[in-house]
Design a protein around this motif. Structure first.
Motif, PDB file in Angstrom:
ATOM      1  N   PRO A  36     -95.105  43.464  -1.698  1.00  0.00           N
ATOM      2  CA  PRO A  36     -96.421  43.644  -2.322  1.00  0.00           C
ATOM      3  C   PRO A  36     -96.336  44.182  -3.752  1.00  0.00           C
ATOM      4  O   PRO A  36     -97.125  43.779  -4.612  1.00  0.00           O
ATOM      5  CB  PRO A  36     -97.127  44.631  -1.393  1.00  0.00           C
ATOM      6  CG  PRO A  36     -96.481  44.413  -0.061  1.00  0.00           C
ATOM      7  CD  PRO A  36     -95.040  44.118  -0.380  1.00  0.00           C
ATOM      8  N   ALA A  37     -95.393  45.056  -4.025  1.00  0.00           N
ATOM      9  CA  ALA A  37     -95.246  45.582  -5.389  1.00  0.00           C
ATOM     10  C   ALA A  37     -94.766  44.475  -6.336  1.00  0.00           C
ATOM     11  O   ALA A  37     -95.282  44.344  -7.455  1.00  0.00           O
ATOM     12  CB  ALA A  37     -94.272  46.753  -5.404  1.00  0.00           C
ATOM     13  N   ILE A  38     -93.793  43.686  -5.896  1.00  0.00           N
ATOM     14  CA  ILE A  38     -93.296  42.586  -6.734  1.00  0.00           C
ATOM     15  C   ILE A  38     -94.426  41.609  -7.037  1.00  0.00           C
ATOM     16  O   ILE A  38     -94.605  41.175  -8.170  1.00  0.00           O
ATOM     17  CB  ILE A  38     -92.119  41.863  -6.037  1.00  0.00           C
ATOM     18  CG1 ILE A  38     -90.920  42.809  -5.880  1.00  0.00           C
ATOM     19  CG2 ILE A  38     -91.724  40.606  -6.804  1.00  0.00           C
ATOM     20  CD1 ILE A  38     -89.819  42.272  -4.974  1.00  0.00           C
ATOM     21  N   PHE A  39     -95.214  41.291  -6.021  1.00  0.00           N
ATOM     22  CA  PHE A  39     -96.271  40.292  -6.193  1.00  0.00           C
ATOM     23  C   PHE A  39     -97.452  40.840  -6.987  1.00  0.00           C
ATOM     24  O   PHE A  39     -97.959  40.168  -7.878  1.00  0.00           O
ATOM     25  CB  PHE A  39     -96.738  39.787  -4.834  1.00  0.00           C
ATOM     26  CG  PHE A  39     -95.664  39.082  -4.038  1.00  0.00           C
ATOM     27  CD1 PHE A  39     -94.565  38.502  -4.647  1.00  0.00           C
ATOM     28  CD2 PHE A  39     -95.760  39.006  -2.657  1.00  0.00           C
ATOM     29  CE1 PHE A  39     -93.576  37.863  -3.915  1.00  0.00           C
ATOM     30  CE2 PHE A  39     -94.787  38.354  -1.912  1.00  0.00           C
ATOM     31  CZ  PHE A  39     -93.692  37.782  -2.542  1.00  0.00           C
ATOM     32  N   ASP A  40     -97.906  42.053  -6.659  1.00  0.00           N
ATOM     33  CA  ASP A  40     -99.107  42.601  -7.286  1.00  0.00           C
ATOM     34  C   ASP A  40     -98.865  43.130  -8.696  1.00  0.00           C
ATOM     35  O   ASP A  40     -99.744  43.032  -9.554  1.00  0.00           O
ATOM     36  CB  ASP A  40     -99.693  43.730  -6.436  1.00  0.00           C
ATOM     37  CG  ASP A  40    -100.274  43.236  -5.120  1.00  0.00           C
ATOM     38  OD1 ASP A  40    -100.527  42.020  -4.984  1.00  0.00           O
ATOM     39  OD2 ASP A  40    -100.468  44.070  -4.218  1.00  0.00           O
ATOM     40  N   GLN A  41     -97.705  43.709  -8.917  1.00  0.00           N
ATOM     41  CA  GLN A  41     -97.452  44.351 -10.202  1.00  0.00           C
ATOM     42  C   GLN A  41     -96.695  43.466 -11.190  1.00  0.00           C
ATOM     43  O   GLN A  41     -96.756  43.706 -12.388  1.00  0.00           O
ATOM     44  CB  GLN A  41     -96.666  45.645  -9.995  1.00  0.00           C
ATOM     45  CG  GLN A  41     -97.418  46.672  -9.183  1.00  0.00           C
ATOM     46  CD  GLN A  41     -96.542  47.864  -8.834  1.00  0.00           C
ATOM     47  OE1 GLN A  41     -95.603  48.198  -9.547  1.00  0.00           O
ATOM     48  NE2 GLN A  41     -96.836  48.511  -7.718  1.00  0.00           N
ATOM     49  N   LEU A  42     -95.987  42.452 -10.687  1.00  0.00           N
ATOM     50  CA  LEU A  42     -95.159  41.639 -11.583  1.00  0.00           C
ATOM     51  C   LEU A  42     -95.554  40.170 -11.561  1.00  0.00           C
ATOM     52  O   LEU A  42     -96.015  39.624 -12.562  1.00  0.00           O
ATOM     53  CB  LEU A  42     -93.684  41.797 -11.196  1.00  0.00           C
ATOM     54  CG  LEU A  42     -92.683  40.990 -12.018  1.00  0.00           C
ATOM     55  CD1 LEU A  42     -92.688  41.434 -13.470  1.00  0.00           C
ATOM     56  CD2 LEU A  42     -91.286  41.113 -11.417  1.00  0.00           C
ATOM     57  N   LEU A  43     -95.399  39.525 -10.429  1.00  0.00           N
ATOM     58  CA  LEU A  43     -95.569  38.080 -10.375  1.00  0.00           C
ATOM     59  C   LEU A  43     -97.022  37.648 -10.564  1.00  0.00           C
ATOM     60  O   LEU A  43     -97.309  36.746 -11.353  1.00  0.00           O
ATOM     61  CB  LEU A  43     -95.003  37.531  -9.059  1.00  0.00           C
ATOM     62  CG  LEU A  43     -95.028  36.021  -8.914  1.00  0.00           C
ATOM     63  CD1 LEU A  43     -94.297  35.335 -10.064  1.00  0.00           C
ATOM     64  CD2 LEU A  43     -94.434  35.614  -7.572  1.00  0.00           C
ATOM     65  N   GLY A  44     -97.940  38.271  -9.843  1.00  0.00           N
ATOM     66  CA  GLY A  44     -99.351  37.888  -9.965  1.00  0.00           C
ATOM     67  C   GLY A  44     -99.862  37.966 -11.390  1.00  0.00           C
ATOM     68  O   GLY A  44    -100.417  36.985 -11.915  1.00  0.00           O
ATOM     69  N   PRO A  45     -99.694  39.110 -12.052  1.00  0.00           N
ATOM     70  CA  PRO A  45    -100.166  39.194 -13.445  1.00  0.00           C
ATOM     71  C   PRO A  45     -99.472  38.190 -14.379  1.00  0.00           C
ATOM     72  O   PRO A  45    -100.117  37.634 -15.270  1.00  0.00           O
ATOM     73  CB  PRO A  45     -99.826  40.634 -13.845  1.00  0.00           C
ATOM     74  CG  PRO A  45     -99.818  41.390 -12.555  1.00  0.00           C
ATOM     75  CD  PRO A  45     -99.265  40.424 -11.536  1.00  0.00           C
ATOM     76  N   ALA A  46     -98.179  37.944 -14.156  1.00  0.00           N
ATOM     77  CA  ALA A  46     -97.473  36.986 -15.016  1.00  0.00           C
ATOM     78  C   ALA A  46     -98.031  35.579 -14.824  1.00  0.00           C
ATOM     79  O   ALA A  46     -98.233  34.837 -15.797  1.00  0.00           O
ATOM     80  CB  ALA A  46     -95.979  37.015 -14.727  1.00  0.00           C
ATOM     81  N   LEU A  47     -98.306  35.198 -13.578  1.00  0.00           N
ATOM     82  CA  LEU A  47     -98.857  33.865 -13.325  1.00  0.00           C
ATOM     83  C   LEU A  47    -100.288  33.752 -13.838  1.00  0.00           C
ATOM     84  O   LEU A  47    -100.693  32.697 -14.336  1.00  0.00           O
ATOM     85  CB  LEU A  47     -98.782  33.532 -11.838  1.00  0.00           C
ATOM     86  CG  LEU A  47     -97.367  33.296 -11.309  1.00  0.00           C
ATOM     87  CD1 LEU A  47     -97.393  33.106  -9.800  1.00  0.00           C
ATOM     88  CD2 LEU A  47     -96.710  32.112 -11.998  1.00  0.00           C
TER      89      LEU A  47
END
Length: 192
Positions: A36-47
């Motif tokens: 969840p941290a990887i997705f919410d804090q890094l990947l989601g915002p980048a996409l």
């Protein structure tokens, strides 16, 4: 997730640097960062930034599509690293998007997050007719349906299709969780 990871992922996505994308996403997971941290804090915002830059003409369609494909490859590798099924009964979930919603990364992120938490997950992917999701609820009897809402052209039509799914979910005691960039206040106001 530190700022350097955020600063490195964006240019890797646009440049199509699959090695860097894989190194960041898989590397963070292997080193103990929760999904969840990887997705919410890094990947989601980048996409989201890729999409925004595409809308403003700063990213080409091929760059966006290439970035999504490279992210999916890294997520597939993470899927392979998750522990296999544990003994005993696990809660079940289905993840999907409705017809007209072609996006895959969000459903994959939901699948991996639930899998990491011990769920048995069936990912039906994008662009499912409402009738298919009703049949999945009836046949698979999941405890949870995660419905990605990333593209809605017709709010009234979406609400009608969603109502069919919600009725089946209620009848079969399946909780429904929605999320996605198109789960706007207007869309949420039209559904139960």
């Amino acid at each position: 997730i530190d700022d350097s990871a955020r600063d490195q992922l964006w240019p890797a996505l646009v440049a199509g640097d699959g090695h860097a994308i894989r190194r960041m996403l898989v590397g963070l997971f292997v080193h103990g960062e929760p999904l969840p941290a990887i997705f919410d804090q890094l990947l989601g915002p980048a996409l989201q930034r890729v999409g925004s830059e595409w809308e403003h003409g700063n990213v080409q369609v091929f760059e966006e599509h290439r970035a999504i494909e490279l992210v999916q490859r890294a997520l597939h590798e993470i899927r392979q690293l998750l522990p296999g099924p544990s003994r005993g009964r696990r809660p079940t979930a289905v993840v999907a998007t409705l017809s007209g919603d072609p996006y895959t990364v969000a459903t994959t992120m939901a699948e991996l997050t639930l899998s990491e938490a011990g769920w048995s997950v069936t990912n039906l992917g994008p662009d499912n007719p409402a009738e298919t999701l009703v049949e999945a609820i009836v046949t698979l009897r999941p405890r949870l349906l995660c419905l990605g809402i990333n593209a809605v052209d017709d709010v009234v039509g979406f609400a009608t299709r969603y109502a069919m799914i919600a009725d089946s979910a209620r009848e079969h005691r399946t909780a429904v969780v929605i999320g996605g960039v198109a789960a706007t206040t207007d869309v949420r106001a039209k559904i139960r």
